[in-house]
Enzyme design. Structure first.
Site, short mmCIF file in Angstrom:
data_model
loop_
_atom_site.label_atom_id
_atom_site.label_comp_id
_atom_site.label_asym_id
_atom_site.label_seq_id
_atom_site.Cartn_x
_atom_site.Cartn_y
_atom_site.Cartn_z
N VAL A 82 0.85 -1.29 -0.04
CA VAL A 82 0.05 0.11 -0.10
C VAL A 82 0.99 1.40 0.00
CG1 VAL A 82 -1.69 1.59 1.17
CG2 VAL A 82 -1.86 -1.24 1.19
N LYS A 83 0.51 1.81 -1.07
CA LYS A 83 1.31 3.26 -1.28
C LYS A 83 0.36 4.43 -0.33
CE LYS A 83 4.21 4.59 -4.84
NZ LYS A 83 4.10 5.09 -6.41
#
Ligand code: G3P
Length: 217
Positions: A82-83
């Site tokens: 997850v960015k």
């Protein structure tokens, strides 16, 4: 050094994977918007194409929204990282998601103190944007050098993922500084294969070989 493809284009990624040099993929909202279609379906396809980390960025801007969206993105595939964009909500969400065992890439990093905070909350990757710093007459590679030094001093396990790469020289410099990952647009990876002396050398080898075969016959 790990090499990631910075793209949301499945065909481009699939064309590079058989080379055996691709360790993962990074996407961002701009790249997925450019790819068009259903972004979650694209992310799933990318995960099936590359056996490595695939960064997918949240578009929520508040902590709870980022955590919720991060959990949903992580549910797409086990390869998803997850960015989250750097900032107070991103740092807080990173800490929470990391506590849950979800890998996080803190992006839009432009200073070593931002990178320090990302490491403190357990980011798996930190993404300093070297090209965008160079664009404003600030050395992107000096930032990489600072982050690598700081992480080494305190033995942070966060990996330095050099982003916003514009050409092969960025990769050379990142490698010399010991950065963990370079994420590159497909065109930059293609450029790594080209060298005029290799082409000239091969043409001469083949021409000499053919000449010898002709002389024998
Ligand atoms: O994925 C983030 C990053 O690589 C963006 O690159 O070229 O848009 O600055 P660029």
């Amino acid at each position: 050094m790990k090499l990631f493809v910075d793209s949301g284009n499945v065909a481009d990624i699939a064309g590079l994977v058989p080379l055996g040099i691709i360790d993962g993929v990074t996407t961002n909202p701009s790249l997925l918007a450019k790819a068009g279609g259903d972004s979650r379906a694209i992310l799933k396809e990318i995960c099936q194409t590359v056996q490595g980390p695939v960064s997918a960025e949240v578009v929520a801007t508040d902590v709870n929204g980022m955590i919720q969206e991060g959990r949903e993105l992580a549910g797409i595939d086990e390869h998803i990282v997850v960015k989250v964009p750097f900032g107070k909500p991103g740092v807080q969400a990173c800490g929470k998601l990391a506590d849950e065992g979800i890998r996080v890439n803190v992006t839009l990093v432009f200073s070593s103190t931002q990178a320090l905070l990302a490491a403190k909350v357990g980011a798996t990757f930190v993404s300093p944007f070297v090209g965008r710093l160079d664009d404003v007459a600030t050395s992107g590679m000096e930032l990489i050098s600072q982050i690598v030094d700081i992480y080494d001093n305190y033995e942070f396990s966060t990996e330095v993922l050099v982003a916003s790469i514009r050409g092969p020289l960025h990769i050379v410099e990142a490698g010399r500084l010991g950065a963990d990952v370079c994420t590159c647009p497909p065109a930059v990876i293609e450029a790594l294969f080209r060298h005029p002396l290799t082409d000239i050398g091969l043409a001469k080898f083949l021409a000499d070989w053919e000449k010898a075969q002709g002389a024998k016959g």
